[in-house]
Scaffold this motif. Structure first.
Motif, mmCIF file in Angstrom:
data_model
loop_
_atom_site.group_PDB
_atom_site.id
_atom_site.type_symbol
_atom_site.label_atom_id
_atom_site.label_comp_id
_atom_site.label_asym_id
_atom_site.label_seq_id
_atom_site.Cartn_x
_atom_site.Cartn_y
_atom_site.Cartn_z
ATOM 1 N N LEU A 15 -28.441 71.745 7.314
ATOM 2 C CA LEU A 15 -28.032 70.472 7.275
ATOM 3 C C LEU A 15 -27.694 70.221 5.696
ATOM 4 C CD1 LEU A 15 -30.554 68.818 9.355
ATOM 5 C CD2 LEU A 15 -27.965 69.356 9.957
ATOM 6 N N HIS A 16 -26.333 69.064 5.246
ATOM 7 C CA HIS A 16 -25.649 69.132 4.835
ATOM 8 C C HIS A 16 -25.659 67.521 4.625
ATOM 9 C CE1 HIS A 16 -21.952 68.798 6.834
ATOM 10 N NE2 HIS A 16 -22.552 68.974 7.422
ATOM 11 N N LEU A 17 -24.917 66.774 3.336
ATOM 12 C CA LEU A 17 -24.702 66.032 3.050
ATOM 13 C C LEU A 17 -23.715 65.458 3.887
ATOM 14 C CD1 LEU A 17 -25.098 63.813 0.438
ATOM 15 C CD2 LEU A 17 -22.907 64.648 -0.223
ATOM 16 N N GLY A 18 -22.807 65.365 4.739
ATOM 17 C CA GLY A 18 -22.517 65.707 5.233
ATOM 18 C C GLY A 18 -23.375 64.601 7.072
ATOM 19 N N ASN A 19 -24.569 65.677 7.416
ATOM 20 C CA ASN A 19 -25.139 64.879 8.617
ATOM 21 C C ASN A 19 -25.589 64.030 7.923
ATOM 22 O OD1 ASN A 19 -25.436 68.585 8.303
ATOM 23 N ND2 ASN A 19 -24.662 67.713 10.260
ATOM 24 N N TYR A 20 -26.166 63.721 6.668
ATOM 25 C CA TYR A 20 -27.506 62.895 6.193
ATOM 26 C C TYR A 20 -26.281 61.619 6.341
ATOM 27 C CZ TYR A 20 -30.065 60.373 3.041
ATOM 28 O OH TYR A 20 -30.693 59.304 2.245
ATOM 29 N N LEU A 21 -25.192 61.522 5.303
ATOM 30 C CA LEU A 21 -24.892 60.294 5.337
ATOM 31 C C LEU A 21 -24.284 59.814 6.659
ATOM 32 C CD1 LEU A 21 -22.886 60.700 1.335
ATOM 33 C CD2 LEU A 21 -25.320 59.943 2.056
ATOM 34 N N GLY A 22 -23.511 61.132 6.986
ATOM 35 C CA GLY A 22 -22.602 60.521 8.341
ATOM 36 C C GLY A 22 -23.700 60.398 9.888
ATOM 37 N N ALA A 23 -24.920 60.997 9.587
ATOM 38 C CA ALA A 23 -25.797 60.680 11.183
ATOM 39 C C ALA A 23 -26.820 59.712 10.324
ATOM 40 C CB ALA A 23 -26.371 61.987 11.508
ATOM 41 N N VAL A 147 -23.960 58.374 16.049
ATOM 42 C CA VAL A 147 -23.103 59.201 15.888
ATOM 43 C C VAL A 147 -21.646 59.583 15.006
ATOM 44 C CG1 VAL A 147 -23.828 60.753 18.143
ATOM 45 C CG2 VAL A 147 -21.672 59.210 18.002
ATOM 46 N N GLY A 148 -21.714 60.809 14.729
ATOM 47 C CA GLY A 148 -20.769 60.122 13.886
ATOM 48 C C GLY A 148 -19.155 60.623 15.149
ATOM 49 N N ASP A 149 -17.942 60.264 14.358
ATOM 50 C CA ASP A 149 -16.844 59.579 14.807
ATOM 51 C C ASP A 149 -15.981 60.679 15.624
ATOM 52 O OD1 ASP A 149 -15.749 61.466 13.246
ATOM 53 O OD2 ASP A 149 -13.776 60.421 12.657
ATOM 54 N N ASP A 150 -16.881 62.430 15.716
ATOM 55 C CA ASP A 150 -16.459 63.147 16.664
ATOM 56 C C ASP A 150 -16.938 63.270 18.064
ATOM 57 O OD1 ASP A 150 -18.906 63.497 15.080
ATOM 58 O OD2 ASP A 150 -18.713 65.948 15.445
ATOM 59 N N GLN A 151 -17.939 62.859 18.400
ATOM 60 C CA GLN A 151 -18.679 62.308 18.907
ATOM 61 C C GLN A 151 -18.216 61.347 20.316
ATOM 62 O OE1 GLN A 151 -21.101 64.780 19.961
ATOM 63 N NE2 GLN A 151 -21.101 65.868 18.322
ATOM 64 N N PHE A 186 -16.714 55.488 5.806
ATOM 65 C CA PHE A 186 -17.544 56.806 5.681
ATOM 66 C C PHE A 186 -18.205 57.843 7.050
ATOM 67 C CE2 PHE A 186 -19.826 53.819 2.787
ATOM 68 C CZ PHE A 186 -18.671 54.437 1.316
ATOM 69 N N SER A 187 -18.006 57.471 8.168
ATOM 70 C CA SER A 187 -18.007 58.451 8.958
ATOM 71 C C SER A 187 -18.060 60.027 8.461
ATOM 72 C CB SER A 187 -17.614 57.901 10.279
ATOM 73 O OG SER A 187 -15.809 57.607 10.652
ATOM 74 N N ARG A 188 -16.530 59.622 8.139
ATOM 75 C CA ARG A 188 -16.091 61.660 7.766
ATOM 76 C C ARG A 188 -16.530 61.865 5.952
ATOM 77 N NH1 ARG A 188 -12.895 63.754 11.711
ATOM 78 N NH2 ARG A 188 -11.182 65.221 10.142
ATOM 79 N N ILE A 189 -17.727 62.564 6.132
ATOM 80 C CA ILE A 189 -17.852 63.126 4.426
ATOM 81 C C ILE A 189 -17.061 64.047 4.631
ATOM 82 C CG2 ILE A 189 -18.977 64.135 2.905
ATOM 83 C CD1 ILE A 189 -19.928 61.581 3.575
ATOM 84 N N MET A 190 -16.078 64.378 3.613
ATOM 85 C CA MET A 190 -14.969 65.921 3.852
ATOM 86 C C MET A 190 -15.077 67.061 2.328
ATOM 87 S SD MET A 190 -13.577 64.368 5.224
ATOM 88 C CE MET A 190 -11.871 65.104 6.331
ATOM 89 N N LYS A 198 -13.336 68.469 7.415
ATOM 90 C CA LYS A 198 -15.220 68.001 7.491
ATOM 91 C C LYS A 198 -16.136 68.659 6.396
ATOM 92 C CE LYS A 198 -17.232 67.039 10.868
ATOM 93 N NZ LYS A 198 -17.487 66.531 12.612
ATOM 94 N N MET A 199 -16.941 68.458 5.664
ATOM 95 C CA MET A 199 -18.151 68.926 5.662
ATOM 96 C C MET A 199 -18.775 69.498 6.428
ATOM 97 S SD MET A 199 -20.691 67.916 2.784
ATOM 98 C CE MET A 199 -19.542 67.426 1.475
ATOM 99 N N SER A 200 -18.619 71.086 6.350
ATOM 100 C CA SER A 200 -19.640 71.784 7.336
ATOM 101 C C SER A 200 -19.824 73.055 7.196
ATOM 102 C CB SER A 200 -18.441 72.123 7.679
ATOM 103 O OG SER A 200 -18.619 73.552 9.287
ATOM 104 N N LYS A 201 -21.161 73.284 8.174
ATOM 105 C CA LYS A 201 -22.264 73.969 7.967
ATOM 106 C C LYS A 201 -21.815 75.491 8.533
ATOM 107 C CE LYS A 201 -24.513 73.039 12.067
ATOM 108 N NZ LYS A 201 -24.886 72.400 12.574
ATOM 109 N N SER A 202 -19.854 75.474 8.566
ATOM 110 C CA SER A 202 -19.660 76.468 9.712
ATOM 111 C C SER A 202 -18.569 77.179 8.298
ATOM 112 C CB SER A 202 -18.845 76.315 10.427
ATOM 113 O OG SER A 202 -18.264 75.875 10.905
#
Ligand code: AMP
Ligand code: TRP
Length: 333
Positions: A15-23, A147-151, A186-190, A198-202
């Motif tokens: 889990l990363h900063l995007g998950n934390y700040l976005g969700a 949720v984040g805007d992707d959902q 901030f719904s998308r942390i890049m 997008k900041m992503s675990k992948s």
């Protein structure tokens, strides 16, 4: 007004900063608002739509639960559990899959992205993933889903399913169509390496993201290496346009400090990025390192984590089982 909140995060590790700040940060704020009933779920059934190593999956379920708790979710105030412990999710999902239409699922952009070029080889589970998500939400009569805007598209599908079920069986308002709660700012942390991604675990590069378990040195190093541009920090928002990396870093700082971007720009307008980056690293360390050390502490006590998830699942089961029983009665079983 009191809200019934449901949300889920997949236990796929890192889990990363995007998950934390976005969700997750938002989950905590909703929990702390008066009168809300909150349910937060580690959606392990969703995780297996892509192949998972069993040992890693087990660790990741605990790690996601640990991240929830370390970030401020309190198992005495919110229900925290993992999805596979509550059979009603699978059962509800099957029934709702007979309500959802192929045409609706065919429009889902996340499936197209995750399935890649060879759709024939994607699992059927990946295709009907949004139906399971609809069951997750509607088994608890959740009114709001952060949720984040992707959902967003999955939430629209969930509302379509609610409407069709209620119409088909003439049970007005039985399934509750949920509202998405999507943060405006901030719904998308890049990515730290590319402000358009997008900041992503992948992402193959670990330098592209701040992981919640990163050490302080690693945070400092990643922020130092984060991409910026040659201009100084502007004094107003308009000048952030077409400067995605600058906008992202300023946004992250503002979010961590719970302040408007304007305020941040007033603080740093005209200054260069190296000074700003020192402050940003400090903020990140201030907010992230207590979470990281709490996650590690919790992970050393897996019995405790398992017990929290089990207790949460018992509470969730009581609600969800009842709803499934009502659904079965309506459809004639
Ligand atoms: P995922 O790990 O993709 O299942 O995401 C879990 C939650 O974090 C979802 O609500 C996502 O919308 C949110 N999320 C993931 N990545 C980001 C990001 N880069 N910026 C904001 N929110 C994100
Ligand atoms: N699909 C969501 C994601 O990938 C996770 C999820 C599963 C979820 N069930 C949910 C989110 C129910 C909100 C509500 O991020």
């Amino acid at each position: 007004m009191a809200k019934k909140i449901f949300s889920g995060v997949q236990p796929t590790g890192n889990l990363h900063l995007g998950n934390y700040l976005g969700a997750i940060k938002n989950f905590v704020e909703l929990q702390n608002e008066k009168d809300n009933d909150c349910i937060y779920c580690v959606v392990d059934l969703h995780a297996i739509t892509l192949k998972q190593d069993p040992k890693e999956l087990k660790n990741n379920i605990r790690e996601t639960a640990a991240t929830f708790i370390a970030s401020g979710l309190n198992p005495n105030e919110s229900i925290l559990f993992n999805q596979s412990l509550v059979p009603a999710h699978s059962e509800g999902s099957w029934i709702l899959s007979c309500i959802g239409r192929m045409g609706w699922l065919n429009r889902m952009t996340q499936f197209k992205e995750k399935a890649g070029k060879d759709k024939e080889k994607a699992s059927v589970g990946l295709y009907i993933y949004p139906i399971l998500m609809a069951a997750d939400i509607m088994l608890y009569d959740a009114t709001h889903v952060p949720v984040g805007d992707d959902q967003k598209q999955h939430l629209e599908l969930c509302r379509d399913i609610a409407q069709k079920f209620n119409n088909d069986y003439k049970v007005n308002d039985f399934l509750v169509p949920p509202e998405p709660l999507i943060q405006k700012q901030f719904s998308r942390i890049m990515s730290l390496k590319d402000g358009l991604k997008k900041m992503s675990k992948s992402d193959a590069s670990d330098l592209s993201r701040i992981n919640l378990k990163d050490s302080n040195d690693s945070i400092i190093n990643k922020i130092k290496k984060a991409k910026t541009d040659a201009n100084p920090i502007p004094s107003n928002i308009e000048e952030l346009e077409n400067r995605p990396e600058a906008e992202n870093l300023i946004g992250i700082y503002s979010n961590l400090k719970n302040q408007n971007i304007d305020v941040t720009l007033k603080e740093f307008g005209g200054k260069n990025f190296s000074e700003f980056k020192n402050n940003l690293s400090e903020q990140l360390i201030d907010k992230i390192s207590p979470i990281a050390s709490e996650i590690n502490k919790l992970l050393n006590n897996s019995d405790y984590l398992d017990k929290i998830l089990l207790t949460g699942a018992e509470k969730a089961n009581e609600i969800a089982e009842k709803k499934v029983k009502e659904i079965k009665k309506i459809i004639g079983f």
